[in-house]
Design an enzyme around this catalytic site. Structure first.
Site, PDB file in Angstrom:
ATOM      1  N   ASP A 234      -4.362  -5.035   5.972  1.00 24.18           N
ATOM      2  CA  ASP A 234      -4.707  -5.635   4.671  1.00 24.18           C
ATOM      3  C   ASP A 234      -3.507  -6.583   4.433  1.00 24.18           C
ATOM      4  OD1 ASP A 234      -6.277  -6.438   2.572  1.00 24.18           O
ATOM      5  OD2 ASP A 234      -5.517  -5.187   1.171  1.00 24.18           O
TER       6      ASP A 234
ATOM      7  N   SER B 159       0.737  -1.352   0.060  1.00 22.25           N
ATOM      8  CA  SER B 159       0.083  -0.102   0.121  1.00 22.25           C
ATOM      9  C   SER B 159       0.924   1.384  -0.061  1.00 22.25           C
ATOM     10  CB  SER B 159      -1.011  -0.126   1.059  1.00 22.25           C
ATOM     11  OG  SER B 159      -1.775   1.056   1.066  1.00 22.25           O
ATOM     12  N   THR B 160       0.772   2.247   1.145  1.00 24.12           N
ATOM     13  CA  THR B 160       1.687   3.285   1.042  1.00 24.12           C
ATOM     14  C   THR B 160       3.094   3.037   0.963  1.00 24.12           C
ATOM     15  OG1 THR B 160      -0.223   4.175   2.529  1.00 24.12           O
ATOM     16  CG2 THR B 160       1.888   5.544   2.287  1.00 24.12           C
TER      17      THR B 160
ATOM     18  N   MET C 161      -0.119   1.190   4.906  1.00 23.96           N
ATOM     19  CA  MET C 161      -0.908   1.532   6.374  1.00 23.96           C
ATOM     20  C   MET C 161      -2.160   0.450   6.403  1.00 23.96           C
ATOM     21  SD  MET C 161      -2.765   5.140   7.161  1.00 23.96           S
ATOM     22  CE  MET C 161      -3.601   5.347   5.535  1.00 23.96           C
TER      23      MET C 161
ATOM     24  N   HIS D 253      -2.576  -1.094  -3.480  1.00 26.05           N
ATOM     25  CA  HIS D 253      -3.671  -0.173  -3.276  1.00 26.05           C
ATOM     26  C   HIS D 253      -3.588   1.086  -4.201  1.00 26.05           C
ATOM     27  CE1 HIS D 253      -4.162  -1.814   1.119  1.00 26.05           C
ATOM     28  NE2 HIS D 253      -4.609  -2.642   0.145  1.00 26.05           N
TER      29      HIS D 253
END
Length: 346
Positions: A285, A163-164, A282, A189
């Site tokens: 998940d 993600s991030t 973050m 993401h």
């Protein structure tokens, strides 16, 4: 112990956007907007004067654009930056370039004609600023190691979730892998419209042909299949072959696409031959999915805290005991490859 509020500098050439972002951020007691700049020159002076904890930065500004300002900022005074961008396919490459230069995250320009949408947007902005304040920026990432050669001729499937901070982390991992021996399935993401551009960038910068999955692709060595923005992706076995499946549905673990959806399918369809790594991001998940892969007999790796932009998803996996190895970003490829070496008998 009382924590000091996060000090934010808002940089945008639109007076309306500056005022909106200032109002949104100041509504949270844990954040204070210490300044607002209309262009890069004003922003430079305010960065030196105010030394903010986080900067929101408009991608498109007159004279010196946000990308050039970001490039200079990261060399002189590395600071967590959230890019404010129009999230369209035409702007995707610019936003991905900003992430490559060191921006922590990005968010769309605010929409004010729908109260419910604006309220959700406000919450997202506040959460991303708080996340950015805790992120690691400015640490030098070592150049990716050259892909190691495998003694075995066995081809394997590797699943990646991020993600991030993941757009650059995924590129680093792919650059460490010999494409001729691996097929990769991955979820990052990312909004709809960005994944096509991101796949193209990865194809240019790694040894893999990276495809935004449409569903029905045969998973084969040399290719990496990326979940499309706004849809889930999983793998499905048909006979001795593995195929991608892309489908709509509710968010899982707060996301669509979801890493857990992909990892769950890898655990059930590949089992003990599965390999997976959970990278910077973050939230949680992918943590449960990584545990399922491990429980099925697969080999799992989590990125360590020192090289994560945000140590959320890997931390959650480590706390579950879901990682067979916890290593720095530059060592993930090598760790995955070494797991395939024949075990010596003592």
């Amino acid at each position: 112990m009382q924590h000091l509020p996060i000090r934010v500098l808002v940089v945008d050439d639109s007076d309306i956007i500056r005022r909106l972002l200032t109002e949104i951020l100041n509504s949270d007691p844990g954040i204070v907007v210490v300044g607002a700049a209309a262009d890069a020159f004003e922003a430079k002076a305010l960065v030196n004067k105010l030394q903010p904890d986080v900067i929101t930065l408009d991608v498109e500004m007159p004279e010196v654009d946000g990308i050039r300002f970001l490039e200079v900022l990261m060399k002189v005074r590395p600071t967590p930056v959230i890019m404010i961008s129009t999230l369209t396919r035409s702007k995707a490459d610019i936003t991905l370039r900003a992430l490559e230069l060191g921006a922590v995250d990005y968010i769309a320009k605010p929409i004010v004609d729908d109260i419910a949408v604006f309220q959700r947007y406000s919450g997202t902005v506040i959460n991303k600023v708080k996340m950015a304040a805790k992120s690691h920026v400015g640490h030098a990432t070592k150049p990716p190691k050259a892909p190691a050669q495998l003694a075995s001729r066995t081809n394997r499937v590797i699943a990646i979730g991020a993600s991030t901070g993941g757009t650059e982390a995924i590129a680093h991992v792919l650059q460490q892998l010999p494409a001729s021996h691996f097929a990769v399935v991955m979820t990052q993401h990312m909004p709809a419209g960005f994944t096509t551009t991101y796949a193209d960038r990865l194809t240019r910068n790694t040894g893999f042909t990276v495809i935004e999955a449409q569903g029905g692709e045969l998973v084969r060595p040399g290719y990496a299949y990326l979940a499309p923005g706004g849809y889930h992706m999983r793998v499905k076995r048909k006979g001795n072959e593995l195929y991608t499946e892309v489908f709509d549905g509710e968010k899982v673990s707060g996301h669509k696409p979801s890493v857990d959806v992909l990892f769950d399918s890898v655990a059930s369809e590949i089992g003990k031959f599965a390999m997976a790594t959970l990278l910077t991001g973050m939230g949680k998940d992918g943590a449960q999915g990584l545990k399922k892969i491990q429980d099925s007999g697969g080999f799992t790796v989590a990125q360590d805290e020192s090289t994560c932009v945000v140590f959320g998803m890997p931390r959650a996996a480590i706390e579950l005991g879901a990682a067979n190895a916890v290593v720095s970003l530059e060592n993930i490829g090598e760790t995955l490859i070494e797991s395939l070496a024949p075990k010596s008998e003592n």
